[in-house]
Motif scaffolding. Structure first.
Motif, short mmCIF file in Angstrom:
data_model
loop_
_atom_site.label_atom_id
_atom_site.label_comp_id
_atom_site.label_asym_id
_atom_site.label_seq_id
_atom_site.Cartn_x
_atom_site.Cartn_y
_atom_site.Cartn_z
N UNK A 117 0.82 -1.21 0.00
CA UNK A 117 0.00 0.00 0.00
C UNK A 117 0.86 1.26 0.00
N UNK A 118 1.92 1.26 0.80
CA UNK A 118 2.79 2.43 0.86
C UNK A 118 3.44 2.70 -0.49
N UNK A 119 3.97 1.66 -1.12
CA UNK A 119 4.62 1.84 -2.41
C UNK A 119 3.62 2.16 -3.51
N UNK A 144 -1.27 17.03 2.70
CA UNK A 144 -2.65 16.77 3.09
C UNK A 144 -2.93 15.27 3.06
N UNK A 145 -2.40 14.59 2.05
CA UNK A 145 -2.58 13.14 1.97
C UNK A 145 -2.00 12.44 3.18
N UNK A 146 -0.81 12.88 3.61
CA UNK A 146 -0.18 12.28 4.78
C UNK A 146 -0.99 12.51 6.05
N UNK A 147 -1.49 13.73 6.22
CA UNK A 147 -2.27 14.05 7.42
C UNK A 147 -3.57 13.24 7.43
N UNK A 148 -4.29 13.24 6.29
CA UNK A 148 -5.54 12.48 6.22
C UNK A 148 -5.30 10.99 6.37
N UNK A 149 -4.21 10.51 5.78
CA UNK A 149 -3.90 9.09 5.89
C UNK A 149 -3.63 8.68 7.33
N UNK A 181 -5.74 4.72 4.17
CA UNK A 181 -4.88 5.69 4.84
C UNK A 181 -3.41 5.41 4.63
N UNK A 182 -3.04 4.13 4.56
CA UNK A 182 -1.64 3.77 4.32
C UNK A 182 -1.22 4.18 2.91
N UNK A 183 -2.12 4.02 1.94
CA UNK A 183 -1.83 4.49 0.58
C UNK A 183 -1.58 5.99 0.59
N UNK A 184 -2.40 6.74 1.31
CA UNK A 184 -2.23 8.19 1.37
C UNK A 184 -0.93 8.57 2.07
#
Length: 252
Positions: free
Chosen positions: A74-76, A145-150, A193-196
């Protein structure tokens, strides 16, 4: 720099280190590690099917290993989405990749329905990526924003906050008449969330840095696997299951 590379000739798939100068090595290594762990995990499961070993999916170790595997993928996936589309949305590349994922997911559902009609795969990891990548695409322009929401989604799911329950399985499953169990079931949370978080991590210089020549040679097989995650995902389980079945036949 983009991680999405036009589909080359068949020689590409047998080359040990194709297009290494056009890719970031560390993400390929991490994907390769995830694939190795996935093969070991599924190999152990296949041996358990034939009674050679036991496997308890509620065991913390088993759940932890699966979490590491899915987390790396998911992270990658999020990072690759950012590298591919951050500057310009590459619709052709997106449609091609989504088409591959949709076809693979449908085939996986069909074969699992034939093999395990009471526990077929209706929302596995491939189905998840079809949905998650489309939902995540707008966030590639706002990685922070993606990191915060994730992080918020992961935290909400871990804390069991309202709205973070597995809605697909708890609410839609009885309505749609889906089976109670599935041999591969993914949840949107916390993995979306991990994808984000992966989109945000794509900005870190660590993932872009070259690796030492010695490590470059030692990890060539991992990078080879990391460049072909979908292909290896589709072919590894039939091979491993076939080997386990052959072993069972030889030891009867």
């Amino acid at each position: 720099m983009s991680l999405t590379i036009p589909t080359p000739s068949w020689r590409h798939y047998f080359a040990l280190n194709p297009d290494s100068d056009r890719r970031y090595p560390l993400p390929d290594i991490l994907r390769g590690v995830a694939i190795v762990l996935m093969m070991l995990f599924h190999g152990w499961y296949d041996l358990s099917v034939f009674g050679f070993v036991s496997m308890d999916f509620q065991d913390p170790l088993v759940r932890g290993v699966r979490g590491i595997i899915v987390g790396l993928f998911c992270t990658m996936a999020g990072a690759s989405l950012y590298w591919t589309h951050a500057r310009d949305f590459r619709w052709h590349a997106l449609l091609r990749r989504q088409g591959q994922l949709i076809l693979a997911a449908l085939l996986l559902s069909l074969f699992s329905l034939l093999a395990y009609p009471e526990a077929w795969i209706y929302f596995g990891i491939l189905h998840f990526f079809v949905v998650a990548l489309l939902i995540s695409l707008p966030l590639v322009r706002w990685p922070l924003l993606a990191g915060v929401l994730g992080a918020a989604l992961v935290l909400a799911e871990r804390l069991g906050l309202p709205g973070s329950d597995p809605w697909l399985h708890d609410h839609l499953q009885p309505i749609l008449g889906l089976p109670d169990g599935s041999i591969d079931r993914m949840y949107l949370l916390p993995w979306l969330g991990v994808v984000w978080i992966g989109i945000w991590l794509a900005r870190l210089p660590l993932l872009h840095k070259p690796i030492a020549p010695a490590l470059h040679r030692q990890t060539r097989w991992l990078r080879w696997m990391g460049q072909r995650p979908l292909s290896l995902y589709l072919i590894h389980q039939p091979i491993l299951f076939g080997l386990a079945a052959l072993l069972w036949l030889l030891t009867r």
